[in-house]
Motif scaffolding. Structure first.
Motif, PDB file in Angstrom:
ATOM      1  N   GLY A   1       1.447  -9.453  -2.631  1.00 12.84           N
ATOM      2  CA  GLY A   1       1.296  -9.733  -4.051  1.00 12.84           C
ATOM      3  C   GLY A   1      -0.004  -9.231  -4.641  1.00 12.84           C
ATOM      4  N   SER A   2      -0.915  -8.745  -3.801  1.00 14.90           N
ATOM      5  CA  SER A   2      -2.210  -8.289  -4.299  1.00 14.90           C
ATOM      6  C   SER A   2      -2.088  -6.945  -4.991  1.00 14.90           C
ATOM      7  CB  SER A   2      -3.209  -8.179  -3.139  1.00 14.90           C
ATOM      8  OG  SER A   2      -2.875  -7.083  -2.304  1.00 14.90           O
ATOM      9  N   GLY A   3      -3.058  -6.659  -5.876  1.00 13.97           N
ATOM     10  CA  GLY A   3      -3.053  -5.399  -6.580  1.00 13.97           C
ATOM     11  C   GLY A   3      -3.201  -4.208  -5.648  1.00 13.97           C
ATOM     12  N   LEU A   4      -4.019  -4.375  -4.589  1.00  7.07           N
ATOM     13  CA  LEU A   4      -4.227  -3.281  -3.643  1.00  7.07           C
ATOM     14  C   LEU A   4      -2.958  -2.977  -2.857  1.00  7.07           C
ATOM     15  CD1 LEU A   4      -7.800  -4.071  -2.284  1.00  7.07           C
ATOM     16  CD2 LEU A   4      -7.128  -2.313  -3.917  1.00  7.07           C
ATOM     17  N   SER A   5      -2.196  -4.019  -2.523  1.00  7.52           N
ATOM     18  CA  SER A   5      -0.944  -3.800  -1.805  1.00  7.52           C
ATOM     19  C   SER A   5       0.062  -3.053  -2.676  1.00  7.52           C
ATOM     20  CB  SER A   5      -0.350  -5.138  -1.354  1.00  7.52           C
ATOM     21  OG  SER A   5      -1.177  -5.758  -0.400  1.00  7.52           O
ATOM     22  N   LYS A   6       0.143  -3.455  -3.943  1.00  9.44           N
ATOM     23  CA  LYS A   6       1.043  -2.758  -4.866  1.00  9.44           C
ATOM     24  C   LYS A   6       0.634  -1.301  -5.016  1.00  9.44           C
ATOM     25  CE  LYS A   6       1.908  -6.993  -7.518  1.00  9.44           C
ATOM     26  NZ  LYS A   6       1.651  -7.694  -8.799  1.00  9.44           N
ATOM     27  N   GLU A   7      -0.670  -1.086  -5.096  1.00  9.88           N
ATOM     28  CA  GLU A   7      -1.177   0.282  -5.211  1.00  9.88           C
ATOM     29  C   GLU A   7      -0.799   1.094  -3.980  1.00  9.88           C
ATOM     30  OE1 GLU A   7      -5.595   2.241  -5.313  1.00  9.88           O
ATOM     31  OE2 GLU A   7      -5.275   0.418  -6.495  1.00  9.88           O
ATOM     32  N   LEU A   8      -0.931   0.496  -2.804  1.00  8.36           N
ATOM     33  CA  LEU A   8      -0.596   1.176  -1.557  1.00  8.36           C
ATOM     34  C   LEU A   8       0.872   1.587  -1.536  1.00  8.36           C
ATOM     35  CD1 LEU A   8      -1.328   2.044   1.347  1.00  8.36           C
ATOM     36  CD2 LEU A   8      -0.760  -0.283   2.086  1.00  8.36           C
ATOM     37  N   PHE A   9       1.761   0.683  -1.977  1.00  3.49           N
ATOM     38  CA  PHE A   9       3.188   0.983  -1.976  1.00  3.49           C
ATOM     39  C   PHE A   9       3.527   2.105  -2.950  1.00  3.49           C
ATOM     40  CE2 PHE A   9       3.845  -3.236   0.042  1.00  3.49           C
ATOM     41  CZ  PHE A   9       4.646  -2.823   1.090  1.00  3.49           C
ATOM     42  N   VAL A  10       2.941   2.067  -4.135  1.00  3.81           N
ATOM     43  CA  VAL A  10       3.229   3.108  -5.124  1.00  3.81           C
ATOM     44  C   VAL A  10       2.719   4.456  -4.640  1.00  3.81           C
ATOM     45  CG1 VAL A  10       2.861   3.866  -7.496  1.00  3.81           C
ATOM     46  CG2 VAL A  10       3.220   1.452  -7.027  1.00  3.81           C
ATOM     47  N   VAL A  11       1.537   4.468  -4.016  1.00  4.42           N
ATOM     48  CA  VAL A  11       1.006   5.715  -3.467  1.00  4.42           C
ATOM     49  C   VAL A  11       1.938   6.247  -2.378  1.00  4.42           C
ATOM     50  CG1 VAL A  11      -0.861   6.691  -2.069  1.00  4.42           C
ATOM     51  CG2 VAL A  11      -1.406   5.264  -4.039  1.00  4.42           C
ATOM     52  N   ALA A  12       2.436   5.360  -1.521  1.00  5.20           N
ATOM     53  CA  ALA A  12       3.348   5.779  -0.453  1.00  5.20           C
ATOM     54  C   ALA A  12       4.637   6.362  -1.035  1.00  5.20           C
ATOM     55  CB  ALA A  12       3.665   4.592   0.454  1.00  5.20           C
TER      56      ALA A  12
END
Length: 285
Positions: free
Chosen positions: A73-84
């Motif tokens: 749920g963290s912003g960094l995790s969301k960022e990681l998924f979108v980058v992937a």
């Protein structure tokens, strides 16, 4: 707050990827820019890969980057998924750009454009923290998105104008790049307005720092003149001169505009970090 250079470089390179794929997506929908699909996708993919590697340097222990998966749920995790997701789409599109599968290329190009719009917004949204008033606004991720559109579209337009279809696609590419620059100008000024209007005003995060304080040079020269006015003037000039001047000269103007927009993006992010002081700092001082 000190400038986090790895994250700053990461966000700028993400922006180039974003704007490039939005440009290519429009090309797929309109049947244009086929001569720059492969090179454009290669540049976008390279920027994403380099940006991802640089961002890891921000972590004291890069090997712990996988721990982000434990907090989805963290912003960094969301960022990681979108980058992937962007990386997968960009690589697949890069492969198809060398093949003759127009339907698949169009579908992937459009998906890449959509993800490209989401990518810088998600990266900017990870900074939305109530304790840092100058960051806690949707204008910050919009500023990231606008800068990405300008940088990527200016770069891609320059490639189109250097290609063998400059006469056919150059005018449309220049107009598209101008739209990206206008988006950058509007979103950048909106974020600056937020700095002036954000709650819990304090001298460390005030508009005065930008107008006449220690950030005046970065703001007036880096952001306003180089980062916004120059790309806007150059993009407008190319739009007016397309078909009336040599394509190579117009391409040079677009590349210069791209470089200026990148300088402006860096300067505004430096300011963003500088005004990102915390309310808590003053409560407990």
């Amino acid at each position: 707050m000190e400038v986090q250079w790895p994250l700053l470089v990461f966000s700028v390179l993400l922006g180039v990827t974003s704007g490039s794929f939005v440009f290519l997506a429009v090309g797929e929908l309109t049947g244009r820019f086929k001569n720059v699909r492969f090179l454009g996708a290669l540049i976008a993919f390279a920027c994403l890969a380099v940006g991802g590697c640089v961002s890891v340097l921000h972590m004291g222990h890069p090997e712990r980057a996988t721990h982000l998966l434990g907090n989805l749920g963290s912003g960094l995790s969301k960022e990681l998924f979108v980058v992937a997701i962007m990386g997968i789409v960009a690589f697949a599109y890069l492969v198809l750009a060398k093949k003759d599968y127009p339907g698949a290329s169009k579908a992937l190009g459009v998906v890449g454009g959509v993800v490209g719009l989401v990518l810088p917004f998600v990266a900017g949204a990870s900074y939305l923290i109530a304790a840092r008033p100058a960051w806690d606004s949707v204008t910050l991720p919009l500023m990231y998105t606008g800068a990405g559109l300008a940088m990527g579209m200016l770069l891609m337009c320059g490639l189109v104008l250097l290609g063998d279809r400059a006469a056919e696609d150059g005018g449309f590419a220049a107009k598209l790049a101008l739209v990206g620059v206008v988006a950058m100008v509007v979103t950048a000024l909106a974020y600056v307005a937020w700095i002036a209007l954000a709650p819990h005003q304090d001298p460390t995060r005030s508009l005065e720092r930008l107008v006449s304080g220690d950030f005046a040079a970065a703001f007036w020269v880096g952001v306003v003149v180089v980062g916004l006015a120059a790309p806007l003037a150059l993009a407008a000039f190319v739009c007016a001169r397309t078909g009336k001047a040599r394509a190579a000269e117009l391409a040079t103007c677009m590349f210069v505009a791209f470089a200026c927009s990148a300088v402006g993006a860096v300067a505004l992010r430096v300011i963003m970090y500088g005004v990102g002081t915390s309310v808590e700092r003053f409560i407990y001082q």
